[in-house]
Design a protein around this motif. Structure first.
Motif, PDB file in Angstrom:
ATOM      1  N   PHE A  90       0.732  -1.348  -0.084  1.00 10.39           N
ATOM      2  CA  PHE A  90      -0.031   0.177  -0.082  1.00 10.39           C
ATOM      3  C   PHE A  90       0.741   1.106  -0.100  1.00 10.39           C
ATOM      4  N   MET A 108      -8.947   1.869   3.433  1.00 13.51           N
ATOM      5  CA  MET A 108      -7.830   2.582   2.568  1.00 13.51           C
ATOM      6  C   MET A 108      -8.306   3.811   2.629  1.00 13.51           C
ATOM      7  N   THR A 154      -3.503   2.558   5.474  1.00 12.58           N
ATOM      8  CA  THR A 154      -4.399   1.450   5.402  1.00 12.58           C
ATOM      9  C   THR A 154      -4.125   0.567   6.608  1.00 12.58           C
TER      10      THR A 154
END
Length: 373
Positions: free
Chosen positions: A280, A338, A349
């Motif tokens: 992420f 998210m 996240t």
């Protein structure tokens, strides 16, 4: 048990920090020892990160270290400022959660699918005005008014096969090809005229995955790897489907199984992506730097298209809040949040595989990060 595969959009504020995106969003998120972060958090107090790190450490310490776990990552001003993990990815092998542990993202797969579709739009291989029948002609003829834009913004009128009804005997072991047959024979009626309202539909994003396959001539997982994951540096991400089982070391459902609600499906596009906290970080950096889609494309994705039944302003693949974007996802024990907030120049996240306990913990962690100054 009826599965929950619908995000629960928050009404807090978030936004992106690309200056050209200003105004493109819409209105609608004990005294135990703290776990050791895998990357030491910033000690700065000027932006509140130090205080936030203390609060996150306390929240993470409520998770049992020998039970299914949780992973969190925060990016501030384009760089990682906090990452910590707690608990087990796999309780059978006693594999702990790390920053590289992959979790099923559930509905948070949708923004990634939307990015892949918009890349093809940029390349002239698709247009938002394309009819769904231009690419999936076997679907009912009365679906011709449905466009790709409708699918991306939940305005298609196609029934949501998870949230509108639940028939596990039908969906067990079903693939996207099986879904096309099922829709063509058993679910031909639209809930409303395309474009006249917004109603969340996992089915629409599954069909987008099939459209990507038809247009590229590649399996969806292969295309996502080549077009999104690799360019972003998300080297641990993949699509968990009939071609790719969960990889060793990644999080299992409830820490001990690969079925969901007691059965298996191979749907993708709306779900099935596996990514880690570390991936992420790379996704946030690549997306905001314009390395996945052009800034003007991202601005268009974050322009309000609809307000969905039950609340939540929708762009293309992303929920919009007063200042930014967010998405949540849930599939059995997996729960994912998210968010990107440009007012604070922050993205984060939170991922878990521990069911109701993890859901509460993720909600609390998300609250801490979203409200920190």
């Amino acid at each position: 048990m009826t599965p929950r595969h619908r995000p629960h959009p928050r009404r807090r504020e978030a936004t992106l920090w690309l200056s050209l995106l200003a105004g493109c969003g819409g209105g609608s998120s004990a005294n135990a020892p703290t776990p050791t972060p895998t990357t030491p958090p910033s000690t700065s107090t000027g932006n509140g990160i130090g205080t936030m790190a203390d609060q996150l450490g306390t929240a993470l310490a409520t998770a049992a270290p020998d039970q299914p776990g949780v992973s969190v990552l925060v990016m501030q001003d384009g760089v990682e400022t906090y990452s910590a993990q707690r608990g087990m990815a796999n309780t059978l092998t006693r594999t702990p959660v790390s920053r590289s542990t992959g979790f099923r993202l559930a509905s948070v797969s949708k923004p990634f699918t939307a990015v892949a579709v918009m890349q093809l739009v940029e390349q002239g291989r698709l247009t938002l005005a394309d009819s769904i029948l231009d690419h999936l002609p076997e679907l009912p003829a009365n679906w011709r008014p449905i466009t790709l834009e409708h699918l991306l913004s939940h305005q298609s009128g196609i029934v949501d096969i998870f949230n509108d009804f639940w028939t596990p005997a039908v969906f067990n072991n079903m693939t996207l090809d099986g879904l096309l047959t099922y829709l063509s024979t058993s679910q031909r009626t639209l809930e409303f005229a395309p474009g006249t309202r917004g109603d969340y539909s996992n089915t629409g994003f599954m069909l987008l995955a099939k459209i990507v396959e038809r247009r590229t001539g590649k399996r969806f997982g292969q295309h996502m790897a080549e077009a999104v994951f690799q360019p972003a540096g998300m080297l641990g991400s993949y699509i968990n489907d009939e071609f790719q089982p969960i990889k060793p070391g990644d999080a299992l459902n409830h820490g001990d199984r690969t079925t969901f609600y007691g059965f298996t499906t191979y749907f993708k596009g709306s779900m099935a992506q596996v990514s880690s906290a570390d991936d992420f970080l790379h996704f946030f950096q690549a997306l905001l730097a314009g390395r996945l889609v052009k800034p003007e494309t991202l601005a268009d994705m974050w322009r309000r298209r609809a307000v969905l039944v039950g609340g939540g302003a929708m762009g293309l693949g992303f929920f919009l809040t007063a200042n930014g974007v967010t998405h949540q996802g849930e599939w059995d024990s997996f729960y994912t949040v998210m968010s990107i907030d440009t007012q604070r120049k922050r993205a984060w996240t939170v991922l878990t595989n521990s069911g109701a306990i993890g859901h509460s913990q993720v909600t609390e962690i998300d609250r801490i990060v979203s409200r920190a100054p």
